[in-house]
Design a protein around this motif. Structure first.
Motif, PDB file in Angstrom:
ATOM      1  N   GLY A   1       0.832  -1.206   0.000  1.00 17.29           N
ATOM      2  CA  GLY A   1       0.000   0.000   0.000  1.00 17.29           C
ATOM      3  C   GLY A   1       0.860   1.246   0.000  1.00 17.29           C
ATOM      4  O   GLY A   1       0.536   2.245   0.652  1.00 17.29           O
ATOM      5  N   ALA A   2       1.995   1.183  -0.724  1.00 13.78           N
ATOM      6  CA  ALA A   2       2.983   2.270  -0.693  1.00 13.78           C
ATOM      7  C   ALA A   2       2.365   3.623  -1.043  1.00 13.78           C
ATOM      8  O   ALA A   2       2.785   4.658  -0.530  1.00 13.78           O
ATOM      9  N   GLY A   3       1.360   3.634  -1.893  1.00 15.19           N
ATOM     10  CA  GLY A   3       0.731   4.894  -2.269  1.00 15.19           C
ATOM     11  C   GLY A   3      -0.105   5.495  -1.151  1.00 15.19           C
ATOM     12  O   GLY A   3      -0.199   6.706  -1.009  1.00 15.19           O
ATOM     13  N   HIS A   4      -0.729   4.632  -0.340  1.00 15.50           N
ATOM     14  CA  HIS A   4      -1.681   5.105   0.662  1.00 15.50           C
ATOM     15  C   HIS A   4      -1.080   5.266   2.055  1.00 15.50           C
ATOM     16  O   HIS A   4      -1.526   6.109   2.822  1.00 15.50           O
TER      17      HIS A   4
ATOM     18  N   GLY B   1       0.974  -6.433  -6.625  1.00 17.42           N
ATOM     19  CA  GLY B   1       2.013  -5.867  -7.479  1.00 17.42           C
ATOM     20  C   GLY B   1       3.386  -6.470  -7.238  1.00 17.42           C
ATOM     21  O   GLY B   1       4.268  -6.420  -8.095  1.00 17.42           O
ATOM     22  N   GLU B   2       3.591  -7.043  -6.037  1.00 17.43           N
ATOM     23  CA  GLU B   2       4.875  -7.685  -5.734  1.00 17.43           C
ATOM     24  C   GLU B   2       4.857  -9.142  -6.223  1.00 17.43           C
ATOM     25  O   GLU B   2       3.806  -9.664  -6.614  1.00 17.43           O
ATOM     26  N   ASP B   3       6.026  -9.775  -6.155  1.00 17.89           N
ATOM     27  CA  ASP B   3       6.130 -11.183  -6.543  1.00 17.89           C
ATOM     28  C   ASP B   3       6.511 -12.029  -5.341  1.00 17.89           C
ATOM     29  O   ASP B   3       7.505 -11.736  -4.675  1.00 17.89           O
ATOM     30  N   GLY B   4       5.719 -13.066  -5.091  1.00 14.54           N
ATOM     31  CA  GLY B   4       6.121 -14.042  -4.083  1.00 14.54           C
ATOM     32  C   GLY B   4       5.472 -13.902  -2.725  1.00 14.54           C
ATOM     33  O   GLY B   4       5.920 -14.532  -1.761  1.00 14.54           O
TER      34      GLY B   4
ATOM     35  N   VAL C   1       7.994 -16.645  -1.143  1.00 13.38           N
ATOM     36  CA  VAL C   1       9.045 -16.975  -2.108  1.00 13.38           C
ATOM     37  C   VAL C   1       9.384 -15.675  -2.833  1.00 13.38           C
ATOM     38  O   VAL C   1       8.842 -15.389  -3.910  1.00 13.38           O
ATOM     39  N   HIS C   2      10.237 -14.871  -2.224  1.00 15.71           N
ATOM     40  CA  HIS C   2      10.613 -13.572  -2.797  1.00 15.71           C
ATOM     41  C   HIS C   2      11.000 -13.745  -4.263  1.00 15.71           C
ATOM     42  O   HIS C   2      11.849 -14.579  -4.591  1.00 15.71           O
ATOM     43  N   GLY C   3      10.340 -12.986  -5.144  1.00 11.02           N
ATOM     44  CA  GLY C   3      10.615 -13.092  -6.575  1.00 11.02           C
ATOM     45  C   GLY C   3       9.817 -14.174  -7.274  1.00 11.02           C
ATOM     46  O   GLY C   3       9.992 -14.401  -8.473  1.00 11.02           O
ATOM     47  N   GLY C   4       8.906 -14.827  -6.547  1.00 13.10           N
ATOM     48  CA  GLY C   4       8.145 -15.950  -7.103  1.00 13.10           C
ATOM     49  C   GLY C   4       6.853 -15.532  -7.807  1.00 13.10           C
ATOM     50  O   GLY C   4       6.819 -14.547  -8.542  1.00 13.10           O
TER      51      GLY C   4
END
Lengths: 315, 315
Positions: free
Chosen positions: A287-290, B177-180, B168-171
């Motif tokens: 939630g980096a925007g909020h 919006g993030e991965d993993g 799983v960071h990068g998974g």
């Protein structure tokens, strides 16, 4: 005016200090920890150390409002017992009741990493906030969590092991036996492993030159090479910042302390490093925007954090 | 004797109930949420709903000690404001002050997932412990953390988003919006994705038969196939249990609540599923030999958790 004693039990020595309520250390002293020593002897030595520093500070026993102890291992703070500590070989030692027989005042005990977190939170970079996470980037990744001004160590006092949250489940092997812990990516040990791998892959990298000058590959190698413009060194450094940041982001996403305080050997890279970690966290914070960003700060107290945090247990 | 009102704001409807201090619901009613509706109209409707259920329960306004509200989105509970809620389109709506103009009593608000956690912790399977983690395995992975009997939501009330800790960071890509993220592995959505992938890879798997009978692939497909002895189905199920368990283990390692409560659609698989998650956690819990296991339990309150948790805000 009342004063406090903080005792920091380490694998090599036991340090103690007399402090004011404001966290000023008036006198300190230390004695060598006997490996596999008799706990009864250690407690007697601790008591004598407390007497000694009290006199050194020009105070009498009546001036001391309480004694706090930071110990390695799993601590039952309600009972004042060291349940298990591997590196000083303690197994169900009722340290607080034993010390109380010598000095009948308020005595409390907690895990050493938690005490360092409390010290940094009370008198160091976290003193303006009520909740904070302390992360130590050293041989391992240690964490201490302060919520509403108090150490949170959870059920049986066995929580706060943030170094062993998952970062890449099934990934690099960790000393704890699991695969993919944050520590297996963000410790100095992991950084050295990744530096060596990159050096093997890039024989032309300036990391070889930097390591030769330092006499060995260490946690600083990639940072120094990156500063000299080395691409492979920069890649190792950026990946390391990502690993450190991703673990912090996990904890921010779930707990959202008011501040993250970073200590340990790698934090000596200074603002250059801390600023990169902050930038990673700000970009990937859920939630980096909020939601407002959580500040990442370099720990200030260094070796005094343990004594001050132990003393803060009884303030 | 005093009574309490809990209001559960959902995307489709607003439900409210009058409860006793013991968590018995005496009367409930509901009205349809207007999408993009005027918040002033919604608050008036909420007030009328409260009046209606109070009368339905045979009580007068003086019998009600307070009103609690659970709302989707980011909540500033200190000010009583819905900072941002996407699915009911609220943006800085001071819900508590607005409702107070109609009914001047103690009114509190918190995030709906947090309220469900508080409800389950106060009146459901967590009522014997003081600290607990509530995990909802549905379209996403929701979490709510109760520490010492109170909701912990952290800085700006924006924490508790345990579904977005790294697994799983990068998974696998996550909706955030993030991965993993844990959610990208442990939600029903992720399970359906993994089931479909396995079905494609194993044309002979009984999962095809199960899905044809149910009319679609869903979160139950692999469980049903596994029960019929299907190897591929069992593999999907076991991997899913591992993903759910590994996220819980991360949180136990760091926070060590006294209990983990599992709700949401997938929890309907019942003890068969919960027991597998418990076994995973017990085997992979940090310091498993030294620290007692943390119980994993199936949530009990189902749809009532929201109303009861909202009411518990003002108890």
């Amino acid at each position: 005016m009342k004063y406090y004693i903080g005792i920091d039990i380490g694998g090599m020595s036991i340090k103690a200090g007399v402090t004011t309520k404001e966290g000023k250390i008036l006198a300190t002293d230390t004695f060598v920890t006997e490996q596999n020593g008799d706990p009864a002897v250690m407690v007697k030595n601790m008591f004598e150390l407390c007497e000694k520093i009290t006199a050194k500070a020009g105070l009498s026993k009546d001036d001391i409002a309480g004694i706090g102890i930071g110990s390695p291992g799993t601590i039952n703070s309600a009972e004042g017992v060291v349940v298990y500590a591997n590196n000083i070989k303690m197994d169900n030692v009722p340290l607080v009741p034993m010390l109380k027989k010598y000095w009948d005042t308020e005595i409390k005990i907690d895990n050493d990493a938690n005490c360092a977190a409390l010290g940094e939170a009370t008198f160091g970079c976290g003193k303006e906030v009520s909740s904070s996470l302390f992360v130590t980037l050293g041989t391992g990744v240690g964490t201490g969590l302060i919520l509403d001004g108090k150490i949170w160590s959870g059920n049986s006092g066995a929580g706060g092991e943030g170094g062993h949250i998952a970062l890449v489940h099934g990934g690099e092997h960790c000393t704890c036996g699991e695969d993919g812990c944050w520590e297996a990516y963000a410790s100095a040990t992991a950084l050295i492993r990744d530096t060596k791998r990159a050096m093997e892959k890039h024989p032309d990298s300036l990391m070889h030159k930097v390591a030769a000058e330092m006499g060995k590959v260490n946690g600083r190698t990639c940072f120094e090479a990156a500063k000299l413009g080395d691409k492979a060194g920069r890649e190792v450094m950026e990946k390391y910042v990502e690993y450190v940041g991703a673990g912090i982001v996990s904890i921010i996403t779930f707990i959202r302390p008011d501040m993250v305080m970073v200590g340990g050997g790698i934090s000596n890279e200074g603002d250059y490093f801390i600023d990169m970690v902050q930038a990673y966290c700000d970009a990937h914070n859920y939630g980096a925007g909020h939601n407002p960003p959580i500040p990442v700060r370099r720990a200030l107290l260094k070796n005094d954090a343990g004594i001050l945090g132990a003393a803060a247990l009884v303030m």
